[in-house]
Every structure is written in structure tokens, then in C-alpha cells.
Design an enzyme around this catalytic site. Structure first.
Site, short mmCIF file in Angstrom:
data_model
loop_
_atom_site.label_atom_id
_atom_site.label_comp_id
_atom_site.label_asym_id
_atom_site.label_seq_id
_atom_site.Cartn_x
_atom_site.Cartn_y
_atom_site.Cartn_z
N ASP A 96 0.80 -1.22 0.00
CA ASP A 96 0.00 0.00 0.00
C ASP A 96 0.83 1.28 0.00
OD1 ASP A 96 1.05 -0.10 2.54
OD2 ASP A 96 -0.81 -0.75 3.49
N GLU A 118 -1.00 -8.93 -1.20
CA GLU A 118 -1.46 -8.35 0.08
C GLU A 118 -2.65 -7.42 -0.16
OE1 GLU A 118 0.51 -5.32 2.75
OE2 GLU A 118 1.22 -7.10 3.78
N GLU A 132 -1.69 5.21 3.37
CA GLU A 132 -1.76 3.83 2.88
C GLU A 132 -3.17 3.33 2.62
OE1 GLU A 132 0.10 4.85 5.42
OE2 GLU A 132 2.18 4.37 4.90
N HIS A 204 7.27 4.50 12.44
CA HIS A 204 7.47 5.38 11.28
C HIS A 204 6.19 5.94 10.68
CE1 HIS A 204 6.44 1.62 9.27
NE2 HIS A 204 6.09 2.36 8.24
N ARG A 206 3.18 8.00 9.29
CA ARG A 206 3.03 9.44 9.05
C ARG A 206 1.94 10.07 9.92
NH1 ARG A 206 5.31 11.39 3.73
NH2 ARG A 206 6.73 9.71 3.26
N HIS A 237 13.93 4.60 11.97
CA HIS A 237 13.60 4.81 10.55
C HIS A 237 14.27 6.11 10.07
CE1 HIS A 237 11.14 5.43 6.95
NE2 HIS A 237 10.73 4.18 7.06
C1 UD1 Z 1 7.12 4.34 3.22
C2 UD1 Z 1 5.65 4.04 2.89
C3 UD1 Z 1 4.97 3.33 4.05
C4 UD1 Z 1 5.76 2.12 4.49
C5 UD1 Z 1 7.19 2.55 4.80
C6 UD1 Z 1 8.02 1.36 5.18
C7 UD1 Z 1 4.50 5.66 1.46
C8 UD1 Z 1 3.78 6.94 1.40
N1 UD1 Z 1 4.95 5.29 2.66
O1 UD1 Z 1 7.13 5.29 4.29
O2 UD1 Z 1 3.68 2.90 3.63
O3 UD1 Z 1 5.16 1.60 5.65
O4 UD1 Z 1 7.76 3.16 3.64
O5 UD1 Z 1 9.23 1.76 5.77
O6 UD1 Z 1 4.66 5.01 0.46
N2 UD1 Z 1 14.66 7.53 3.71
C9 UD1 Z 1 16.04 7.41 3.62
N3 UD1 Z 1 16.56 6.18 3.25
C10 UD1 Z 1 15.80 5.11 2.96
C11 UD1 Z 1 14.41 5.25 3.05
C12 UD1 Z 1 13.85 6.47 3.43
O7 UD1 Z 1 16.76 8.35 3.87
O8 UD1 Z 1 16.35 4.05 2.61
C13 UD1 Z 1 14.07 8.85 4.10
C14 UD1 Z 1 14.10 9.86 2.95
O9 UD1 Z 1 14.32 11.13 3.48
C15 UD1 Z 1 12.68 9.74 2.40
C16 UD1 Z 1 11.91 9.58 3.69
O10 UD1 Z 1 12.71 8.68 4.48
O11 UD1 Z 1 12.28 10.87 1.64
C17 UD1 Z 1 10.52 9.07 3.54
O12 UD1 Z 1 10.49 7.94 2.70
P1 UD1 Z 1 9.09 7.52 1.98
O13 UD1 Z 1 9.31 6.30 1.18
O14 UD1 Z 1 8.47 8.70 1.30
O15 UD1 Z 1 8.14 7.21 3.20
P2 UD1 Z 1 8.32 6.32 4.46
O16 UD1 Z 1 7.97 7.17 5.62
O17 UD1 Z 1 9.61 5.62 4.43
N1 UDP Z 2 12.63 -4.44 9.35
C1 UDP Z 2 13.99 -4.54 9.08
N2 UDP Z 2 14.86 -3.74 9.78
C2 UDP Z 2 14.44 -2.86 10.73
C3 UDP Z 2 13.04 -2.75 10.98
C4 UDP Z 2 12.17 -3.56 10.26
O1 UDP Z 2 14.41 -5.32 8.24
O2 UDP Z 2 15.29 -2.18 11.33
C5 UDP Z 2 11.69 -5.29 8.58
C6 UDP Z 2 10.68 -6.08 9.39
O3 UDP Z 2 11.15 -7.39 9.64
C7 UDP Z 2 9.44 -6.08 8.50
C8 UDP Z 2 9.59 -4.87 7.64
O4 UDP Z 2 10.92 -4.41 7.80
O5 UDP Z 2 9.42 -7.22 7.64
C9 UDP Z 2 8.61 -3.81 8.08
O6 UDP Z 2 8.90 -2.63 7.39
P1 UDP Z 2 8.40 -1.22 7.90
O7 UDP Z 2 8.12 -1.25 9.35
O8 UDP Z 2 9.39 -0.23 7.38
O9 UDP Z 2 7.07 -1.02 7.05
P2 UDP Z 2 5.56 -1.51 7.21
O10 UDP Z 2 5.55 -2.97 7.42
O11 UDP Z 2 4.97 -0.73 8.36
O12 UDP Z 2 4.95 -1.09 5.92
#
Ligand code: UD1
Ligand code: UDP
Length: 365
Positions: A96, A118, A132, A204, A206, A237
């Protein structure tokens, strides 16, 4: 040969799509291609490396703190070129995220069939989780195949008017990935006192940014002060809205270890080592029950009600008092703890990806 384009954008998509990619690669009729939008960069790459998956196409879309509108617009523009050059027979998306919603929309405009892995998770509140719930409703409306993890997610899709014959209950592929990984010798590269209990934390979402997330951190701070003999491990995160606040409010506590996101295998090791988990993650709500670990969920509702109904996951919101009192109860009261540490897996049996591959095989033959 049928060309199947498997899309991954973020860490959880890669974890849950990896078993599907690996299962499809065994199918002689399938030409499997992997598209990484790289909505996440480092967190995506480490998962793909772990599963030995090399993307065929990489959009490298991540920018620091990127607005969701910009992210969506950039994804749509990039997907034109990808779909025109790849011409896939099916595109598979998982979950999502904004990657999922944008890719599903691009495929719809290009009249390319989408399989949604999913499918059917719903809270029925468009603002929770944000964004999401909207992303998965839109992707679900556009998808041709709906791979629902549980019976209740199937029921959600039926309620939205999706035809029964387009829905399959497959189990969640997160359990496939978990079982594949947990079978290995896992190392946690963090120094812990083996005599002390471990509370593992992730956060993490939003909708918790701002005041709610500060309350979560303050509750963790209080728990660490009241329980000096307990260790708290919190892989933070990288989203700046999370990272800056977590380090500001928790970095000075001696029994809280803040670290970079853990690679997937070490994180599974941490799940196994943990006594209690406090998290707002979707994936963690699915994995922890399978390992017999209680989870306090930092949200007011969940699209994953099965584990709550079975009493192994509890919602505590972002409420300071509830987080502190529920966690303290589980640390103090062995009976309450045992009631939640049951080791049941309502989300899957580890064969979800095989079922998805079979459904596509049957369709194309
Ligand atoms: C995203 C997804 C969320 C999911 C989460 C899993 C959307 C809107 N959100 O949230 O559904 O649960 O991923 O973790 O799709 N960043 C880094 N390095 C990384 C990843 C992220 O620096 O490897 C930072 C960047 O500044 C980036 C910010 O995190 O812009 C947000 O990343 P984004 O993918 O937009 O949203 P998440 O909060 O990670
Ligand atoms: N996870 C990971 N390292 C971490 C935290 C989580 O590999 O430091 C894994 C965890 O096992 C799970 C997935 O990341 O499978 C969950 O991702 P996240 O919490 O970022 O996103 P969500 O599931 O809420 O979309």
C-alpha cells in the site's frame, strides 16, 4: 513466455515480494523482470541483496523528505517509459505504498493487468493509516488479481464489489520470507547483555508525526527510567520526521540503544531475541505473532485485526499513559505476558508465494 514485472519500492515491499520473485523464477513459462522504483534506497537495497535479487530496472526515485505529490508525479512519468519499453503481460505490486498506487494507476492507463499482493487490508478510515488506506483502495480498484492474505481481507474486497473469482486467499508472503530467513543462523550485530530482557521498538507512521510521535518517545523514555534492568533496542527509521525527534528525546538514555535500520536478517534475530515488541509497523504485526512475541501497536486501529482478535497483539495508540501502563504490565505480570506470547501465525503458513505462482501459471496455461 509471459513477461511478469515485479515492482518493489520500499523495504517491506522487497521483503514480501522477494518470495514471489523467487517462486516465479522457478516457473519455465515466466520471464520475471524486477523493477525497483527505489522509493527507499538503502533500506531497499539491503533487502534485495539479502535475497540475491538484482533489479532489471532501477528508477532511483528517492529524494530526502520528498513530498508525496512529487513522489507520485515522478513515478507516473517514469512508468510511461518503463511500460512502453517492457510491455509486460502482468505487473505485480505489493502492499500500500505510493509506489503501489502510482504503478497500478500507470498500468491502468496503459491497459496492463495488475496483480495485487497483500490485497484487501482495510481500516475503512481513509486517514488512518495515511496515506496507505487510500493507496490500497485505489490499487485494489484497479487490480485484475487480488492476492488476499486472509479470509477477512477477502471479505473486505467482496464488500467493495470485487468479484469473488478475482480474489484468492494466499496467506501473507511476509511469513514465507520470515521462515526462509529464520531457518538460518542469525547474528545480531549489537552488543546486548544476555541476562537482560530486550524490548524492540520500531516506529514510522506518518499519522503519528509531530505530537503523537513525541508522546511515543516520552513513553519509551519513562519505561527506560522505570526499568533500568531492561534493554531497549530501537532501529530508527531514516525519515527525518522520525529520526530527529527520536535522537533528541532518547539518545541520552543509557539503556536505550538507538541504531540505523537493521538489515533484514539481523532484524529477524532481534525479533527472536526480544521479550516484547512496541511498534507501528505493519510487517512486524505479522511477523512477531509467528515467533510468539507480544506486540503493543502504536496505533488506534489496524488493518490486521486477526492477531488482535487472537489476543497476541494489542493496540495502545500514541497515548503516553497507555503505552507506559501496558508495557509495564507485560514486564511485571508473567501471566499477562504468557497470555500474549502464544506463537500463532494468523497471517500465513510460508507458502503464499507458491500459491500466487500457481494462480498465474493456471491462468496462462
Ligand atoms: C514508506 C511508505 C509506508 C511504508 C514505509 C516502510 C508511502 C507513502 N509510505 O514510508 O507505507 O510503511 O515506507 O518503511 O509510500 N529515507 C532514507 N533512506 C531510505 C528510506 C527512506 O533516507 O532508505 C528517508 C528519505 O528522506 C525519504 C523519507 O525517508 O524521503 C521518507 O520515505 P518515503 O518512502 O516517502 O516514506 P516512508 O515514511 O519511508
Ligand atoms: N525491518 C527490518 N529492519 C528494521 C526494521 C524492520 O528489516 O530495522 C523489517 C521487518 O522485519 C518487517 C519490515 O521491515 O518485515 C517492516 O517494514 P516497515 O516497518 O518499514 O514497514 P511496514 O511494514 O509498516 O509497511
Amino acid at each position: 513466455m509471459k513477461k511478469i514485472l515485479c515492482v518493489v519500492g520500499t523495504r517491506p515491499e522487497a521483503i514480501k515480494m522477494a518470495p514471489v520473485i523467487l517462486a516465479l523464477k522457478k516457473e519455465p513459462w515466466a520471464n520475471v523482470r524486477v523493477l525497483a522504483t527505489a522509493q527507499h534506497r538503502h533500506m531497499l537495497d539491503q533487502v534485495l541483496n539479502f535475497f540475491n535479487i538484482t533489479p532489471d530496472i532501477d528508477l532511483n526515485i528517492m529524494r530526502p523528505n520528498q513530498a508525496l505529490t512529487t513522489l507520485t508525479a515522478r513515478l507516473l512519468l517514469e512508468m510511461d517509459d518503463v511500460l512502453l519499453s517492457e510491455k509486460p503481460d502482468v505487473v505485480l505490486v505489493q502492499g500500500d505504498t505510493t509506489t503501489v498506487m502510482s504503478v497500478a494507476l500507470a498500468c491502468f492507463y496503459h491497459r496492463i493487468a495488475v496483480g495485487h499482493v497483500e490485497a484487501g487490508l482495510r481500516t475503512w478510515d481513509i486517514n488512518n493509516p495515511f496515506p496507505e488506506e487510500a493507496n490500497r483502495v485505489i490499487a485494489g480498484r484497479l487490480a485484475r488479481w487480488h492476492f488476499a492474505p486472509t479470509e477477512s481481507s477477502r471479505q473486505n474486497l467482496l464488500r467493495e464489489g470485487i468479484s469473488d473469482q478475482d480474489i484468492s486467499v494466499t496467506g501473507n508472503t511476509v511469513i514465507d520470507a520470515l521462515l526462509m530467513t529464520a531457518a538460518n543462523d542469525l547474528e545480531l550485530p549489537i552488543e546486548l547483555d544476555p541476562a537482560k530482557r530486550l524490548v524492540l521498538i520500531t516506529s514510522h507512521r506518518r499519522e503519528n508525526f509531530g505530537e503523537p510521535f513525541r508522546n511515543i518517545c516520552l513513553a519509551l523514555r519513562t519505561l527506560s527510567e522505570r526499568n533500568p534492568e531492561v534493554q531497549f533496542l530501537y532501529p530508527v527509521h531514516p525519515n527525518p520526521n522520525v529520526k530527529d525527534v527520536a535522537y533528541e528525546l532518547l539518545a541520552d538514555r543509557p539503556n536505550i540503544i538507538l541504531c540505523e535500520p537493521l538489515d533484514y536478517a539481523p532484524f529477524v534475530a532481534a525479533l527472536k531475541r526480544a521479550y516484547l515488541i512496541i511498534s507501528d509497523s505493519g510487517g512486524v504485526q505479522e511477523e512477531a505473532p509467528a515467533l510468539g512475541k507480544p506486540v503493543l501497536v502504536l496505533r488506534d486501529e489496524t488493518e490486521r485485526p486477526e492477531a488482535v482478535d487472537q489476543g497476541v497483539v494489542k493496540l495502545v495508540g500514541a497515548d503516553y499513559d497507555r503505552i507506559v501502563s501496558e508495557a509495564q504490565r507485560l514486564l511485571d505480570d508473567e501471566n499477562a505476558y504468557r497470555a500474549m506470547a502464544q506463537g500463532i501465525s494468523p497471517y500465513g503458513d510460508g507458502h503464499g508465494a507458491e500459491r500466487i505462482a500457481k494462480i498465474l501459471r493456471d491462468y496462462f496455461s
